[in-house]
Structure formats: structure tokens, C-alpha cells
Design a protein around this motif. Structure first.
Motif, short mmCIF file in Angstrom:
data_model
loop_
_atom_site.label_atom_id
_atom_site.label_comp_id
_atom_site.label_asym_id
_atom_site.label_seq_id
_atom_site.Cartn_x
_atom_site.Cartn_y
_atom_site.Cartn_z
N ILE A 45 0.86 -1.19 0.00
CA ILE A 45 0.00 0.00 0.00
C ILE A 45 0.89 1.23 0.00
CG2 ILE A 45 -1.72 1.31 1.28
CD1 ILE A 45 -2.77 -1.36 2.36
N TYR A 46 0.64 2.13 -0.96
CA TYR A 46 1.39 3.37 -1.06
C TYR A 46 0.40 4.51 -1.14
CZ TYR A 46 4.50 6.97 -2.83
OH TYR A 46 5.22 8.13 -3.00
N ARG A 47 0.44 5.41 -0.16
CA ARG A 47 -0.47 6.56 -0.08
C ARG A 47 -1.93 6.14 -0.21
NH1 ARG A 47 2.44 11.71 -2.95
NH2 ARG A 47 4.27 11.65 -1.61
N GLY A 48 -2.26 5.05 0.46
CA GLY A 48 -3.64 4.59 0.50
C GLY A 48 -4.08 3.76 -0.69
N THR A 49 -3.21 3.57 -1.66
CA THR A 49 -3.55 2.79 -2.84
C THR A 49 -2.80 1.46 -2.79
OG1 THR A 49 -3.80 4.80 -4.15
CG2 THR A 49 -3.56 2.74 -5.36
#
Length: 111
Positions: A45-49
């Protein structure tokens, strides 16, 4: 002649390489690659994605005479096996010919 292409875990590369040298395989091509198989990569998960990160693998290519194929495949399989998902795959291709650029030799003499 056959081309044996193996996709293996990077941590198993040295073990596979040494086993092939002991078998008498004289040359190989090695490439660092990214990919996924049954495990579909690693979810992050990166910045909520959420996205799927491909896994680091090593692609090993050797060209051998027809009578060596079974020994090479067994050697790679046993040296690279951990018993877990992600151990890799081996592909075997038939080659028409090979040419050594330096000398012009072709066929089995070129390998």
C-alpha cells in the motif's frame, strides 16, 4: 541442441550455478528479472492505494546438447528447490543452430 531457460529465486542462483559447473555446463547467460506466478507478486500500500509489486527473480539460460537436457533440468530443479511457492519454472526450447562469432563454428561445436 536445446536451450534451457530457468526462472529461479535470486538466493538460489549461486547454488544452481555451482551445480551446473560441476555437471560440465561451460556457459550461461544470467539476467535479473521481475515477475510473478501463482503468488501474484507482493501486495503493498502506497499513499492509500494498494498495488502489486513484482518479485525479483533470476533468469538463467544455457544451451546444451540434446543428451544433456535431462541432467541439466534435474540439476537446476534439485539445486533451486525450496518446496515453497515461488521456486520458479524451467522452459526447454529446440534450437536450429548456433554460431560462434569469433571462429565461425556452427552447430554443436559452437556451444
Amino acid at each position: 541442441m536445446k536451450k534451457v531457460e530457468a526462472i529461479i529465486r535470486p538466493i538460489k542462483f549461486e547454488e544452481v550455478k555451482q551445480a551446473l559447473y560441476k555437471l560440465g555446463v561451460k556457459g550461461m547467460t544470467v539476467t535479473d528479472v521481475l515477475g510473478c506466478g501463482m503468488q501474484y507478486g507482493q501486495k503493498e500500500i502506497y499513499r492509500g492505494t494498494e498495488y502489486v509489486k513484482l518479485l525479483a527473480k533470476v533468469k538463467l539460460e544455457v544451451v546444451v546438447k540434446d543428451d544433456m537436457v535431462d541432467k541439466v533440468v534435474e540439476t537446476i530443479s534439485s539445486a533451486a528447490r525450496t518446496g515453497e511457492i515461488g521456486d520458479g519454472k524451467i522452459f526447454i526450447y529446440t534450437l536450429d543452430t548456433a554460431v560462434r562469432i569469433r571462429t565461425g563454428e556452427s552447430g554443436e561445436e559452437a556451444i
